[in-house]
Scaffold this motif. Structure first.
Motif, short mmCIF file in Angstrom:
data_model
loop_
_atom_site.label_atom_id
_atom_site.label_comp_id
_atom_site.label_asym_id
_atom_site.label_seq_id
_atom_site.Cartn_x
_atom_site.Cartn_y
_atom_site.Cartn_z
N PRO A 68 8.60 2.22 12.56
CA PRO A 68 7.71 3.26 13.07
C PRO A 68 6.96 4.00 11.96
CG PRO A 68 10.00 3.97 13.21
CD PRO A 68 10.03 2.53 12.77
N LEU A 69 7.32 3.75 10.71
CA LEU A 69 6.62 4.39 9.60
C LEU A 69 5.37 3.61 9.19
CD1 LEU A 69 9.57 5.46 7.25
CD2 LEU A 69 8.32 6.82 8.95
N PHE A 75 0.71 3.18 11.76
CA PHE A 75 -0.34 3.44 10.77
C PHE A 75 -1.35 2.28 10.75
CE2 PHE A 75 -1.41 1.98 6.45
CZ PHE A 75 -2.46 2.84 6.20
N TYR A 76 -0.84 1.04 10.66
CA TYR A 76 -1.76 -0.10 10.62
C TYR A 76 -2.55 -0.21 11.93
CZ TYR A 76 0.38 -1.62 6.27
OH TYR A 76 0.82 -1.68 4.97
N GLN A 93 0.20 12.19 1.57
CA GLN A 93 0.18 11.36 2.78
C GLN A 93 -0.36 12.16 3.97
OE1 GLN A 93 4.12 9.63 3.21
NE2 GLN A 93 3.92 8.51 1.29
N GLY A 94 -0.95 11.44 4.92
CA GLY A 94 -1.50 12.08 6.11
C GLY A 94 -2.85 12.74 5.91
N LYS A 95 -3.48 12.46 4.77
CA LYS A 95 -4.79 13.05 4.47
C LYS A 95 -5.92 12.03 4.50
CE LYS A 95 -2.70 16.59 1.52
NZ LYS A 95 -2.83 17.69 2.47
N GLY A 96 -5.61 10.80 4.94
CA GLY A 96 -6.66 9.80 5.10
C GLY A 96 -6.90 8.91 3.90
N ILE A 118 0.86 -1.19 0.00
CA ILE A 118 0.00 0.00 0.00
C ILE A 118 0.89 1.24 0.00
CG2 ILE A 118 -0.26 0.11 2.53
CD1 ILE A 118 -3.22 0.98 1.98
N ALA A 119 0.55 2.20 -0.81
CA ALA A 119 1.36 3.43 -0.87
C ALA A 119 0.48 4.60 -1.30
CB ALA A 119 2.53 3.27 -1.84
N THR A 120 0.71 5.70 -0.62
CA THR A 120 0.03 6.97 -0.96
C THR A 120 1.07 7.88 -1.60
OG1 THR A 120 -1.49 6.72 0.90
CG2 THR A 120 -1.21 8.94 0.02
N LYS A 136 -3.47 2.22 13.84
CA LYS A 136 -4.53 3.24 13.79
C LYS A 136 -5.68 2.80 12.90
CE LYS A 136 -2.87 7.54 15.37
NZ LYS A 136 -2.83 8.98 15.18
N ALA A 186 -5.04 6.34 2.63
CA ALA A 186 -4.78 4.91 2.86
C ALA A 186 -5.84 4.32 3.80
CB ALA A 186 -3.37 4.71 3.44
N ARG A 187 -6.23 5.09 4.80
CA ARG A 187 -7.29 4.62 5.68
C ARG A 187 -8.58 4.40 4.87
NH1 ARG A 187 -8.90 4.99 11.10
NH2 ARG A 187 -7.40 6.51 11.83
C1 LIG Z 1 1.99 4.12 5.19
C2 LIG Z 1 1.20 4.97 4.19
C3 LIG Z 1 0.60 4.06 3.12
C4 LIG Z 1 0.07 5.70 4.96
O1 LIG Z 1 -0.74 6.37 3.98
P1 LIG Z 1 -1.51 7.72 4.32
O2 LIG Z 1 -2.47 7.98 3.20
O3 LIG Z 1 -0.55 8.79 4.66
O4 LIG Z 1 -2.29 7.30 5.65
P2 LIG Z 1 -3.58 8.00 6.27
O5 LIG Z 1 -3.51 9.48 6.05
O6 LIG Z 1 -4.80 7.29 5.79
O7 LIG Z 1 -3.36 7.69 7.83
C5 LIG Z 1 -4.29 6.94 8.60
C6 LIG Z 1 -3.93 7.14 10.06
O8 LIG Z 1 -2.61 6.62 10.32
C7 LIG Z 1 -1.80 7.65 10.88
N1 LIG Z 1 -0.41 7.45 10.45
C8 LIG Z 1 0.05 7.36 9.18
N2 LIG Z 1 1.39 7.16 9.21
C9 LIG Z 1 1.75 7.13 10.53
C10 LIG Z 1 2.97 6.97 11.23
N3 LIG Z 1 4.14 6.76 10.61
N4 LIG Z 1 2.97 7.00 12.59
C11 LIG Z 1 1.81 7.20 13.27
N5 LIG Z 1 0.60 7.36 12.66
C12 LIG Z 1 0.60 7.32 11.32
C13 LIG Z 1 -2.40 8.94 10.39
O9 LIG Z 1 -2.06 10.03 11.23
C14 LIG Z 1 -3.88 8.62 10.45
O10 LIG Z 1 -4.35 8.69 11.78
P3 LIG Z 1 -5.65 9.54 12.15
O11 LIG Z 1 -6.73 9.07 11.19
O12 LIG Z 1 -5.91 9.20 13.57
O13 LIG Z 1 -5.30 10.97 11.91
C15 LIG Z 1 2.09 6.08 3.56
O14 LIG Z 1 2.81 6.73 4.58
C16 LIG Z 1 3.05 5.56 2.50
O15 LIG Z 1 2.71 5.49 1.31
N6 LIG Z 1 4.30 5.21 2.90
C17 LIG Z 1 5.30 4.73 1.98
C18 LIG Z 1 5.01 3.33 1.51
C19 LIG Z 1 4.92 2.34 2.66
O16 LIG Z 1 5.73 2.34 3.59
N7 LIG Z 1 3.91 1.47 2.59
C20 LIG Z 1 3.69 0.42 3.59
C21 LIG Z 1 4.20 -0.88 3.06
S1 LIG Z 1 4.11 -2.13 4.36
#
Ligand SMILES: CC(C)(COP(=O)(O)OP(=O)(O)OC[C@H]1O[C@@H](n2cnc3c(N)ncnc32)[C@H](O)[C@@H]1OP(=O)(O)O)[C@@H](O)C(=O)NCCC(=O)NCCS
Length: 125
Positions: A79-80, A84-85, A48-51, A41-43, A87, A53-54
């Motif tokens: 921690p990245l 997130f998962y 990122q941080g706009k909801g 999964i990737a945004t 949450k 992926a959720r």
């Molecule tokens: C991980 C990833 C997919 C999250 O996508 P995103 O669209 O930014 O996530 P969202 O905005 O939907 O976040 C959902 C919740 O998780 C939280 N969150 C996201 N990343 C976080 C982090 N590193 N630490 C703590 N909370 C985190 C958000 O604050 C949000 O919480 P909230 O709804 O209470 O405000 C994105 O950071 C990404 O593309 N990373 C690079 C690729 C990657 O690592 N993918 C995972 C492969 S296992």
């Protein structure tokens, strides 16, 4: 915002959030035993941080809850990704020890931490 599952890639499908262009994508695979897995999964970084992926995960939950019992993800102990998962409602279920050290010919670091084990998290569908 347009949520969709499109086309088959090998044994998986691609889920996407399109909001004036694709903002988040993942691959979804059938792991057997009523388990569905989200992979890669990737945004788009600037969105990122706009909801997004959720939103994609919730769409997958709603779309597949009649067909599967468990939604699963595998990730490094980073921690990245783990917070997130968590949450998004996933809880740790099991690990594959030394996955990253056994399967890659070089060390992999995220946020300065070397990834060693594959951590699986699950949530009921
Ligand atoms: C991980 C990833 C997919 C999250 O996508 P995103 O669209 O930014 O996530 P969202 O905005 O939907 O976040 C959902 C919740 O998780 C939280 N969150 C996201 N990343 C976080 C982090 N590193 N630490 C703590 N909370 C985190 C958000 O604050 C949000 O919480 P909230 O709804 O209470 O405000 C994105 O950071 C990404 O593309 N990373 C690079 C690729 C990657 O690592 N993918 C995972 C492969 S296992």
């Amino acid at each position: 915002m347009n949520r969709r599952i499109r086309g088959k890639i090998n044994s998986g499908e691609v889920g996407a959030i399109d909001d004036n262009g694709v903002k988040c994508e993942c691959v979804i695979t059938d792991e057997g035993n009523d388990i569905l897995e989200i992979k890669s999964i990737a945004t788009v970084p600037e969105y990122q941080g706009k909801g997004y992926a959720r939103a994609l995960i919730e769409f997958i939950v709603n779309n597949y809850r009649e067909q599967y019992a468990i939604l699963q993800v595998g990730t490094g102990d980073s921690p990245l990704t783990i917070p997130f998962y968590e949450k998004c409602g996933f809880v740790r279920s099991h690990i594959i020890s030394n996955f990253f050290t056994d399967n890659y010919d070089h060390p992999i670091y995220e946020s300065g931490i070397q990834l060693v084990d594959m951590v699986y998290l699950q949530r009921p569908l």
